[in-house]
Design an enzyme around this catalytic site. Structure first.
Site, PDB file in Angstrom:
ATOM      1  N   GLU A 289       0.816  -1.204   0.000  1.00  0.00           N
ATOM      2  CA  GLU A 289       0.000   0.000   0.000  1.00  0.00           C
ATOM      3  C   GLU A 289       0.860   1.269   0.000  1.00  0.00           C
ATOM      4  O   GLU A 289       0.875   2.026   0.962  1.00  0.00           O
ATOM      5  CB  GLU A 289      -0.923   0.007   1.218  1.00  0.00           C
ATOM      6  CG  GLU A 289      -1.926  -1.126   1.236  1.00  0.00           C
ATOM      7  CD  GLU A 289      -2.777  -1.132   2.486  1.00  0.00           C
ATOM      8  OE1 GLU A 289      -3.823  -1.793   2.479  1.00  0.00           O
ATOM      9  OE2 GLU A 289      -2.397  -0.474   3.488  1.00  0.00           O
ATOM     10  N   PRO A 290       1.579   1.530  -1.081  1.00  0.00           N
ATOM     11  CA  PRO A 290       2.393   2.750  -1.130  1.00  0.00           C
ATOM     12  C   PRO A 290       1.523   4.000  -1.249  1.00  0.00           C
ATOM     13  O   PRO A 290       0.533   4.014  -1.980  1.00  0.00           O
ATOM     14  CB  PRO A 290       3.244   2.553  -2.382  1.00  0.00           C
ATOM     15  CG  PRO A 290       2.391   1.677  -3.261  1.00  0.00           C
ATOM     16  CD  PRO A 290       1.672   0.753  -2.321  1.00  0.00           C
ATOM     17  N   GLY A 291       1.883   5.030  -0.536  1.00  0.00           N
ATOM     18  CA  GLY A 291       1.211   6.318  -0.653  1.00  0.00           C
ATOM     19  C   GLY A 291       2.240   7.381  -0.949  1.00  0.00           C
ATOM     20  O   GLY A 291       2.396   7.844  -2.075  1.00  0.00           O
ATOM     21  N   ARG A 292       3.013   7.718   0.099  1.00  0.00           N
ATOM     22  CA  ARG A 292       4.079   8.715  -0.031  1.00  0.00           C
ATOM     23  C   ARG A 292       5.025   8.401  -1.189  1.00  0.00           C
ATOM     24  O   ARG A 292       5.386   9.287  -1.963  1.00  0.00           O
ATOM     25  CB  ARG A 292       4.874   8.747   1.288  1.00  0.00           C
ATOM     26  CG  ARG A 292       5.992   9.752   1.326  1.00  0.00           C
ATOM     27  CD  ARG A 292       6.955   9.462   2.481  1.00  0.00           C
ATOM     28  NE  ARG A 292       6.262   9.163   3.708  1.00  0.00           N
ATOM     29  CZ  ARG A 292       5.914  10.052   4.635  1.00  0.00           C
ATOM     30  NH1 ARG A 292       6.204  11.319   4.437  1.00  0.00           N
ATOM     31  NH2 ARG A 292       5.301   9.683   5.735  1.00  0.00           N
ATOM     32  N   ARG A 329       3.882  19.582   7.762  1.00  0.00           N
ATOM     33  CA  ARG A 329       4.857  18.579   8.185  1.00  0.00           C
ATOM     34  C   ARG A 329       6.093  19.160   8.888  1.00  0.00           C
ATOM     35  O   ARG A 329       6.570  18.568   9.860  1.00  0.00           O
ATOM     36  CB  ARG A 329       5.278  17.697   7.005  1.00  0.00           C
ATOM     37  CG  ARG A 329       4.132  16.831   6.476  1.00  0.00           C
ATOM     38  CD  ARG A 329       4.611  15.857   5.402  1.00  0.00           C
ATOM     39  NE  ARG A 329       5.451  14.820   5.976  1.00  0.00           N
ATOM     40  CZ  ARG A 329       6.755  14.751   5.831  1.00  0.00           C
ATOM     41  NH1 ARG A 329       7.418  15.672   5.136  1.00  0.00           N
ATOM     42  NH2 ARG A 329       7.443  13.774   6.389  1.00  0.00           N
ATOM     43  N   CYS A 361       0.279  33.336  11.780  1.00  0.00           N
ATOM     44  CA  CYS A 361       0.593  34.015  13.034  1.00  0.00           C
ATOM     45  C   CYS A 361       1.013  32.998  14.089  1.00  0.00           C
ATOM     46  O   CYS A 361       0.350  32.790  15.099  1.00  0.00           O
ATOM     47  CB  CYS A 361      -0.628  34.814  13.501  1.00  0.00           C
ATOM     48  SG  CYS A 361      -0.251  35.980  14.810  1.00  0.00           S
ATOM     49  N   GLU A 362       2.124  32.323  13.803  1.00  0.00           N
ATOM     50  CA  GLU A 362       2.705  31.300  14.677  1.00  0.00           C
ATOM     51  C   GLU A 362       4.214  31.349  14.532  1.00  0.00           C
ATOM     52  O   GLU A 362       4.732  31.296  13.411  1.00  0.00           O
ATOM     53  CB  GLU A 362       2.220  29.900  14.295  1.00  0.00           C
ATOM     54  CG  GLU A 362       0.755  29.624  14.530  1.00  0.00           C
ATOM     55  CD  GLU A 362       0.421  29.462  16.003  1.00  0.00           C
ATOM     56  OE1 GLU A 362       1.337  29.188  16.801  1.00  0.00           O
ATOM     57  OE2 GLU A 362      -0.767  29.616  16.348  1.00  0.00           O
ATOM     58  N   TYR A 390       0.959  14.506   1.702  1.00  0.00           N
ATOM     59  CA  TYR A 390       0.568  15.147   2.960  1.00  0.00           C
ATOM     60  C   TYR A 390       0.721  16.666   2.966  1.00  0.00           C
ATOM     61  O   TYR A 390       0.747  17.273   4.020  1.00  0.00           O
ATOM     62  CB  TYR A 390       1.326  14.521   4.145  1.00  0.00           C
ATOM     63  CG  TYR A 390       1.168  13.031   4.182  1.00  0.00           C
ATOM     64  CD1 TYR A 390      -0.051  12.462   4.530  1.00  0.00           C
ATOM     65  CD2 TYR A 390       2.211  12.188   3.814  1.00  0.00           C
ATOM     66  CE1 TYR A 390      -0.218  11.084   4.517  1.00  0.00           C
ATOM     67  CE2 TYR A 390       2.050  10.803   3.802  1.00  0.00           C
ATOM     68  CZ  TYR A 390       0.832  10.266   4.159  1.00  0.00           C
ATOM     69  OH  TYR A 390       0.658   8.903   4.147  1.00  0.00           O
TER      70      TYR A 390
END
Length: 431
Positions: A289-292, A329, A361-362, A390
């Site tokens: 199940e590859p995603g990235r 991320r 604003c962080e 992501y």
């Protein structure tokens, strides 16, 4: 900055899929997600070839949580890849894209009643059952609808993969799956004796994400195939399919040393063949199940540079018109990225060590810390690479910032597949 896929430099300007990134920024404005379609399709084909999909009837299932739109569903359908979804929203996206429901694996550690019913009604191929609660609901619902649902059990195999603590899932202390070491998995198998409307087709495990070594997967193969033999001998349950999940690592920065798709697939296949021969069992259908690893390097994000703040003897902040709302991320995992100015790709003079800051604003809205970049000024277009996984899927409207559009490029053409969110879109649900 490392070039991926169809990236190339022409007249000092970066092109992707034969399209100028500078022209893309002009046409669609920034921030902008750009995907290399040829690279995604090539990755799909590599997985299918080296995981012996044709020869052994194995399966590749794309983990949609990495990046999922209707166009992406259509693309992987064309490539003959299965789809793994983890929510009603992802399932609905696949449904609206006319993705074949029988080629969907429905994951999730807390599927709601509505999501389970949606999956059953739409004819999802496999429910990956995560817990007793879900198993009981699924049996009851299928009984009421006079249906039999194929399922896998998600196994917590007790493997502690060496990755970030937030993205490792195979160890026993995990919210996912039936643990082997405490007996929960075997209790679930026992319950099936009284259940007539669920059919255990296979077992599934996922040991984590961004894993660079093959050895944890070889350990997973060992555990899962031992389990196949035990279920046959002790419970008379035949497991036809074994799903090893995903998690294969990719390149983000020069500190990463990922192995190729070919090497991962061949090592896993080889280990499975050896283990089945040792156990004297038939090799089951195998699933990855590859995603990235399908989409990360295929995606990039374009930004416009605004303010440049130099704090003498401390740091230079280069601020862009996006940030943690389109790529959480770095703030969440301290993930690293590479960047460049898209029309100054060959410049090698005037190097500056800078920190790329987002506009939220962080104080923690930092995309890249202490990176060297050449000849930088306000108004430049900056690219961060390997944002295909992501980025879009974890994007938010924090600070009431609209979400970015998505463009696919291929063979010199660009295609808008997701519009930029407007301020009206932002308020559309408010009363």
């Amino acid at each position: 900055m490392k070039l991926h896929g169809t990236m190339g430099i022409k007249d000092n300007t970066l092109y992707i899929g034969g399209v100028s990134t500078k022209e893309l920024a002009k046409k669609y404005n920034t921030p902008l997600y750009v995907f290399d379609e040829e690279l995604i399709r090539g990755n799909c084909r590599e997985y299918k070839e080296f995981f012996k999909v044709k020869e052994n009837k194995n399966k590749i299932a794309y983990a949609g949580k990495a990046f999922l739109t209707k166009y992406m569903c259509q693309l992987i359908n064309e490539e003959g890849v299965y789809l793994d979804v983890v929510s009603g929203g992802e399932l609905y996206t696949a449904h609206k894209a006319n993705f074949p429901m029988e080629r969907i694996l429905f994951h999730g550690n807390n599927k709601t009643l509505d999501e389970i019913e949606m999956g059953v009604n739409l004819g999802v191929g496999i429910f990956v059952v995560d817990n007793f609660y879900e198993l009981d609901i699924l049996e009851k619902l299928c009984c009421e609808k006079n249906k039999v649902q194929n399922i896998y059990f998600r196994v917590t195999p007790g493997i502690d993969a060496h990755t970030h603590k937030y993205i490792k899932t195979g160890q026993i202390d995990s919210k996912f799956g039936f643990a082997l070491t405490n007996g929960d998995f075997y209790m679930a198998v026992e319950k099936l004796k009284d259940y007539k409307n669920v059919n255990l087709m296979g077992i599934h495990a996922h040991i984590g994400s961004q894993i660079f070594e093959v050895s944890p997967y070889e350990e997973e193969v060992d555990i899962m195939l031992n389990l196949v033999k035990k279920l046959k001998e002790d419970y008379n349950v035949e497991i036809k399919e074994v799903d090893f999940g995903g998690g294969i690592g990719v390149y983000y920065t020069e500190n990463d040393r990922p192995k190729s798709i070919k090497e991962f697939c061949e090592k896993i296949i080889e280990k499975c063949d050896e283990k089945c021969q040792e156990l004297n069992i038939k090799v089951p259908t195998l699933i990855l199940e590859p995603g990235r690893s399908l989409v990360a390097n295929a995606g990039s994000t374009l930004y416009s540079i605004g303010s440049i703040k130099e704090i003498k003897d401390v740091r230079t902040y280069v601020s862009v018109d996006g940030g943690m709302t389109d790529n959480i991320r770095p703030s969440l995992y301290q993930a690293g990225y590479e960047c460049a100015i898209v029309d100054k790709m060959n410049n090698e003079e005037g190097s500056h060590k800078v920190t790329i800051a987002g506009k939220c604003c962080e104080s923690g809205d930092i995309l890249i810390s202490n990176t060297n970049i050449f000849d930088i000024e306000s108004g430049d277009i900056l690219i961060t690479t390997s944002t295909g996984a992501y980025g879009y899927s974890m994007a938010s409207n924090y600070n009431k910032i609209p979400k970015n559009p998505v463009v696919f490029v291929n063979n010199g053409e660009d295609k808008l597949i997701c519009k930029r969110q407007s301020y009206e879109d932002l308020l559309s649900l408010e009363l």
